[in-house]
Design a protein around this motif. Structure first.
Motif, PDB file in Angstrom:
ATOM      1  N   LYS A  43      11.538  41.139  94.908  1.00 58.08           N
ATOM      2  CA  LYS A  43      10.477  40.657  94.019  1.00 58.08           C
ATOM      3  C   LYS A  43      10.852  39.330  93.351  1.00 58.08           C
ATOM      4  CE  LYS A  43      11.629  43.389  89.911  1.00 58.08           C
ATOM      5  NZ  LYS A  43      11.309  44.598  89.158  1.00 58.08           N
ATOM      6  N   MET A  44      12.137  38.952  93.444  1.00 54.73           N
ATOM      7  CA  MET A  44      12.564  37.650  92.934  1.00 54.73           C
ATOM      8  C   MET A  44      12.275  36.541  93.947  1.00 54.73           C
ATOM      9  SD  MET A  44      13.849  38.611  90.089  1.00 54.73           S
ATOM     10  CE  MET A  44      14.861  37.247  89.482  1.00 54.73           C
ATOM     11  N   GLN A  45      12.047  36.952  95.222  1.00 54.10           N
ATOM     12  CA  GLN A  45      11.826  35.940  96.257  1.00 54.10           C
ATOM     13  C   GLN A  45      10.388  35.450  96.246  1.00 54.10           C
ATOM     14  OE1 GLN A  45      13.203  36.775 100.219  1.00 54.10           O
ATOM     15  NE2 GLN A  45      14.857  38.077  99.472  1.00 54.10           N
ATOM     16  N   LYS A  46      10.252  34.163  96.563  1.00 49.69           N
ATOM     17  CA  LYS A  46       8.902  33.611  96.670  1.00 49.69           C
ATOM     18  C   LYS A  46       8.284  34.058  97.988  1.00 49.69           C
ATOM     19  CE  LYS A  46       8.382  29.580  93.794  1.00 49.69           C
ATOM     20  NZ  LYS A  46       8.115  28.143  93.736  1.00 49.69           N
ATOM     21  N   MET A  47       6.995  34.410  97.915  1.00 46.27           N
ATOM     22  CA  MET A  47       6.290  34.758  99.140  1.00 46.27           C
ATOM     23  C   MET A  47       4.884  34.214  98.979  1.00 46.27           C
ATOM     24  SD  MET A  47       6.356  36.244 102.063  1.00 46.27           S
ATOM     25  CE  MET A  47       5.034  36.372 103.264  1.00 46.27           C
TER      26      MET A  47
END
Lengths: 170, 170
Positions: B135-139
């Motif tokens: 959830k910390m990663q950009k998507m």
């Protein structure tokens, strides 16, 4: 992207094929049991869309295909592939040739030997054991297939269906 | 036989999804990454053929669907499923409802939450670790899909495509 063209037989035959593939085919989890109409070839997405339209035209010219499987067979000594032999009907050979004539990928160098792979990459001993046992078993299966599929391969080696073509739809 | 109706996104997104599914989804080898339009339901082959005709009628009424994936998400605490959230467009919801209204299987009891599963059956600790990191990663992904598929399930749990329906074909 890598594309391929196959027929998936009915569920009963797929389940039977998988009972062997589970043990003997490293491609078991990558694609359901199938008859290859056109071996894998490279194409981009635009080419694939054009190809799909051409395949749709072809599909309208063919009626559903009768599939007769008279026995287990093997490509040994060329390679250690064990398969359900599919009696080559004129219609299936014609469909194969119509697809080949579209000129995608390389033309098939060998004569068309329709089959459903059950085992591959077997050692000589394993092949001899397994095929020795299977060829004693009776196999006699008939069905009609009324569709074929254009697939593409993902990075993990598995195949996703791009499009389905119904035979003799119109 | 068990049938289901799904959208396969493009190869790029499937490859990305599989990079997670390989580790976190026990269904990884049974079906390519997908958005479920209709959960699995029982039907026989004759019913499936009728259904296929009805789905073809529906497909002609819809244009290709825009898919926007804004983030990773999770169904926790309901269950430990991690997924790509698919922004529910009106068109996709309408397509889902049109399919649901055909009355096959049970009507969807929950609101339609389109998603591409990346992980499931995770322990609470595993879910917390994996989702905490994802959830910390950009998507942020956009694409159009112009087809959906009717599938059936084999005895080994894997899925075979029965038919493809192009959206807005005519």
């Amino acid at each position: 992207m890598k594309f391929g063209i196959v027929i998936f037989p009915g569920k009963t035959l797929q389940d039977l094929a998988n009972s062997y593939r589970k043990r003997y085919d490293p491609h078991y989890s990558l694609i359901p049991p199938h008859i290859t109409l056109k071996a894998p070839f490279e194409a981009n997405e635009d080419e694939a869309k054009t190809l799909a339209n051409k395949l749709e035209d072809i599909s309208k010219r063919f009626s559903p295909l009768h599939i007769h499987i008279p026995k287990f067979s093997s490509f040994h000594p060329v390679n250690n592939v064990i398969y359900f032999k599919v009696e080559p009907s004129t219609e299936m050979t014609d469909l194969h040739e119509a697809i080949d004539a579209l000129g995608y990928g390389e033309a098939t160098e060998y004569s068309f030997v329709p089959h459903i792979t059950l085992g591959q990459r077997l050692s000589d001993d394993e092949h001899s054991d397994v095929f020795g046992s299977l060829k004693m078993q009776k196999m006699n299966h008939d069905e009609y297939v009324d569709r074929f599929h254009l697939l593409y391969q993902l990075e993990n080696g598995s195949w996703t269906v791009f499009e389905t073509f119904r035979l003799g739809k119109e």
